[in-house]
Design a protein around this motif. Structure first.
Motif, PDB file in Angstrom:
ATOM      1  N   SER A  97       0.824  -1.213   0.000  1.00  0.00           N
ATOM      2  CA  SER A  97       0.000   0.000   0.000  1.00  0.00           C
ATOM      3  C   SER A  97       0.858   1.263   0.000  1.00  0.00           C
ATOM      4  CB  SER A  97      -0.961   0.008   1.189  1.00  0.00           C
ATOM      5  OG  SER A  97      -0.298  -0.369   2.373  1.00  0.00           O
ATOM      6  N   MET A  98       2.020   1.213   0.645  1.00  0.00           N
ATOM      7  CA  MET A  98       2.871   2.401   0.648  1.00  0.00           C
ATOM      8  C   MET A  98       3.376   2.713  -0.749  1.00  0.00           C
ATOM      9  SD  MET A  98       2.989   4.094   3.370  1.00  0.00           S
ATOM     10  CE  MET A  98       4.238   5.248   2.812  1.00  0.00           C
ATOM     11  N   ARG A  99       3.602   1.658  -1.545  1.00  0.00           N
ATOM     12  CA  ARG A  99       4.056   1.908  -2.933  1.00  0.00           C
ATOM     13  C   ARG A  99       2.952   2.599  -3.729  1.00  0.00           C
ATOM     14  NH1 ARG A  99       7.111  -3.803  -3.265  1.00  0.00           N
ATOM     15  NH2 ARG A  99       9.049  -3.068  -2.336  1.00  0.00           N
ATOM     16  N   GLU A 100       1.703   2.342  -3.362  1.00  0.00           N
ATOM     17  CA  GLU A 100       0.595   3.027  -4.045  1.00  0.00           C
ATOM     18  C   GLU A 100       0.443   4.464  -3.534  1.00  0.00           C
ATOM     19  OE1 GLU A 100      -2.070  -1.088  -4.441  1.00  0.00           O
ATOM     20  OE2 GLU A 100      -2.904   0.629  -3.398  1.00  0.00           O
ATOM     21  N   LEU A 101       0.667   4.639  -2.241  1.00  0.00           N
ATOM     22  CA  LEU A 101       0.463   5.974  -1.646  1.00  0.00           C
ATOM     23  C   LEU A 101       1.603   6.922  -2.010  1.00  0.00           C
ATOM     24  CD1 LEU A 101      -1.181   7.782   0.314  1.00  0.00           C
ATOM     25  CD2 LEU A 101       0.165   6.820   2.186  1.00  0.00           C
ATOM     26  N   LEU A 102       2.816   6.420  -1.895  1.00  0.00           N
ATOM     27  CA  LEU A 102       3.992   7.257  -2.174  1.00  0.00           C
ATOM     28  C   LEU A 102       4.991   6.421  -2.963  1.00  0.00           C
ATOM     29  CD1 LEU A 102       4.628   8.930   1.315  1.00  0.00           C
ATOM     30  CD2 LEU A 102       3.896  10.109  -0.756  1.00  0.00           C
ATOM     31  N   MET A 153      -6.479   5.053   2.543  1.00  0.00           N
ATOM     32  CA  MET A 153      -6.460   5.641   1.199  1.00  0.00           C
ATOM     33  C   MET A 153      -7.847   5.568   0.542  1.00  0.00           C
ATOM     34  SD  MET A 153      -2.910   3.884  -0.024  1.00  0.00           S
ATOM     35  CE  MET A 153      -3.020   4.398  -1.731  1.00  0.00           C
ATOM     36  N   LEU A 154      -8.509   4.428   0.712  1.00  0.00           N
ATOM     37  CA  LEU A 154      -9.824   4.261   0.079  1.00  0.00           C
ATOM     38  C   LEU A 154     -10.867   5.162   0.743  1.00  0.00           C
ATOM     39  CD1 LEU A 154      -9.788   0.384  -0.466  1.00  0.00           C
ATOM     40  CD2 LEU A 154      -9.296   2.191  -2.131  1.00  0.00           C
TER      41      LEU A 154
END
Ligand code: SF4
Length: 581
Positions: free
Chosen positions: A80-85, A367-368
């Motif tokens: 998820s961190m790769r998606e956020l930042l 995030m969602l």
């Protein structure tokens, strides 16, 4: 007489309008704030004539500083961190990439290595982190993005625009923050400051496990399915400096079994942070039967086993902490949205108990939720219709793909370790299903048996019950451990562990369950002390609550057999200081 904490009545409270209030500055709350900021930036760049402001978006964090109440093992699945930042690895505080794993079954005298590491526990590609440092870093990003984080502020009550008890019609209107400067008699002191009414279009509850506002919401609107009650574990952790050469940097070790018996659920972890620093801890499932079970003692006994002794002996314990975690998984998730509100992270059961990981799910849920909150701000409609986008997004995301196939995992261990392992094998083949319907689940405290039913402890059970004294080198008593948690509360304030009926403690509980609060609290908060007066029941004891020791783990709120203890936030800023944990 004990005076319990509650908002002072009859004072004028300042009101503050807000677009979005996020209660809880852990990974879920910070990810929500950061994603919302990104969406607003993107919108504003593309729409010069219709700008959205971040000025009225707030994160409330009860700790003195960002991250100080965050505790976990911790391993981070970076998905998820790769998606956020994207590219976050370059600057985030990551201690070590996992390079080696092993799983062990411990018996009283033996240790048996699993021939292979079960796939859910393979951690290559994940990172050993300090969740405290990680959340501090994330919080800095949130503040740099222009969102205000109020530290030292807890959400003490929910505010309602429609206070009906029907989830379809009730409408949340924000939160009341804690009153500051209230003395132990419940009276305002010279420095009294009334809590703020933060009147928000969207309120996001990201308080972690068993959040006090999330609990109030779930009970008020009946959001939990009684056939699938949430169940919890208590994780107790210490950081140790050890001689080099015992655990490699990035090494991950899991153990099952001793000191718990095959009837209890739980296990230990050891994570290599550097060559000379390890995170070591033990999770005890909060659904045990023996009321004398003492998770702190369980952990101390684990350290005395030759397996752990080999790693820790000659080293030095430098930090301590404890935190509960939700084990129930997908089936125990309450409804996560309604009119004006959403629920995230551990508060809403986003944890994979088979993989022993939840940080990545908490971040993704944040995030969602941010995407739904953004749509609500844009459309001016924060009704359940708009916020249902959050639930739809969760259902369509990899969160469901990850949690659905393990929906029966923890429930499979209801009758002990062996049956649980067989069921886990069947579920692996059946994509998470059982041979019959999905397993029901009842709350862990309902499994606790009365003292007269459990009988004397045999040799195997003796290591999980009672109170640990500690040798001061390898094992410690609770107070020594609490000292290493950095916990601090102003003593001149009302008690924040609200006991609805103290007579039950000194009368019924003494006889029926032997006052298990003395054992399950990992911080020596509860003590039964002699009154010298016999007492109505003849027990002659009453409950003393050493609330200043509380490390905010919520175990008492979860595991009290009468459900008469309610954890409410103490004055904001009080609590543990999990620096580096
Ligand atoms: Fe945990 Fe409750 Fe003890 Fe505080 S009083 S440390 S919340 S069990």
């Amino acid at each position: 007489m004990l005076i319990f904490r509650k908002p002072i009545e009859g004072v004028e409270r300042p009101q503050m309008p807000a677009d979005v209030v996020i209660v809880g500055g852990g990974p879920a709350g910070m990810a929500c704030a950061l994603r919302l900021s990104q969406l607003i930036d993107q919108h504003n760049a593309a729409n010069p004539d219709s700008q959205l402001s971040k000025e009225n978006i707030y994160v409330l964090e009860k700790a003195r500083e960002i991250g100080q109440h965050c505790l976990s093992g911790a391993l981070l699945d970076p998905r998820s961190m790769r998606e956020l930042l994207p590219g976050f690895e370059k600057e985030a505080p990551l201690d070590a990439e996992v390079a080696k794993e092993s799983v062990w079954l411990l018996t009283r005298k033996g240790q048996h290595k699993f021939p292979i590491v079960p796939p859910p526990l393979r951690d290559h590609g994940n990172y050993v982190i300090s969740i405290n440092k990680f959340v501090k870093w994330l919080g800095q990003k949130v503040e740099e993005a222009g969102i205000t984080v109020f530290t030292g502020f807890a959400g003490s009550e929910l505010l309602w625009a429609d206070a009906s008890r029907d989830v379809e019609t009730a409408r949340m209107a924000g939160v009341l923050t804690d009153d500051k400067g209230v003395d132990k008699e419940g009276q305002p002191k010279g420095n009294f400051e009334a809590g703020y009414e933060l009147r928000a279009k969207v309120t996001v509850l990201a308080e972690g496990t068993r959040g006090n506002l999330a609990k109030e919401l779930i009970e008020r609107l009946g959001l939990e399915d009684p056939d699938h009650a949430q169940t919890y574990g208590l994780g107790i952790k210490e950081l140790w400096e050890i001689p080099a050469g015992r655990v490699a940097k990035g090494e991950v070790i899991y153990t099952l079994g001793y000191p718990l018996t095959s009837r209890e659920y739980g296990g230990a972890w050891v994570y290599g942070i550097t060559e000379t620093l390890v995170s070591v801890g033990y999770v005890t499932g909060l659904d045990y039967e023996d009321p004398r079970t003492d998770p702190h003692h369980v952990f101390q006994s684990f350290k005395e086993h030759r397996f752990a002794r080999r790693i820790l002996e000659g080293g030095k314990m430098i930090r301590y902490g404890a935190k509960s975690l939700p084990y129930g998984g997908w089936l125990t998730m309450p409804r996560i949205y309604g009119n004006g509100w959403m629920m995230l992270g551990d508060s809403a059961s986003f944890l994979n108990s088979q993989r022993l990981k939840g940080i990545h799910l908490a971040i993704k849920s944040g995030m969602l939720a941010a995407e739904a909150a953004f749509d609500a701000l844009l459309s001016g409609d924060s009704s359940a219709d708009t916020l249902s986008e959050y639930k739809a997004a969760v259902d369509g995301s990899w969160i469901r793909e990850e949690l659905w196939p393990v929906r029966n995992f923890h429930q499979g261990f209801e009758h002990g370790l062996l049956e649980g392992m067989v069921k886990a094998g069947i579920q692996q083949v059946m994509r998470g299903g059982n041979l019959g319907p999905d397993a029901k689940n009842r709350a862990g405290y309902t499994r606790m048996e009365r003292v007269d039913a459990v009988g004397p402890a045999d040799e195997n059970r003796a290591q999980m019950i009672g109170n640990a004294k500690g040798d001061g080198k390898l094992t410690f008593d609770r107070l020594t451990d609490v000292f290493h948690s950095g916990t601090r509360h102003d003593e001149d304030q009302p008690v924040h562990l609200v006991v609805a009926d103290l007579n039950i403690c000194s009368e019924r509980c003494t006889k029926e369950f032997g006052n298990p609060c003395q054992y399950f609290c990992p911080a020596a908060v509860y003590e039964m002390v002699e009154t010298g007066q016999g007492g109505a029941s003849g027990s002659g004891k009453e409950l003393r609550i050493n609330f200043t020791n509380c490390v905010h783990c919520k175990t008492c709120d979860i595991m009290d057999p009468y459900q008469i203890i309610t954890w409410v936030p103490p004055e904001g800023g009080g609590g543990p200081n999990y620096d580096g944990m």
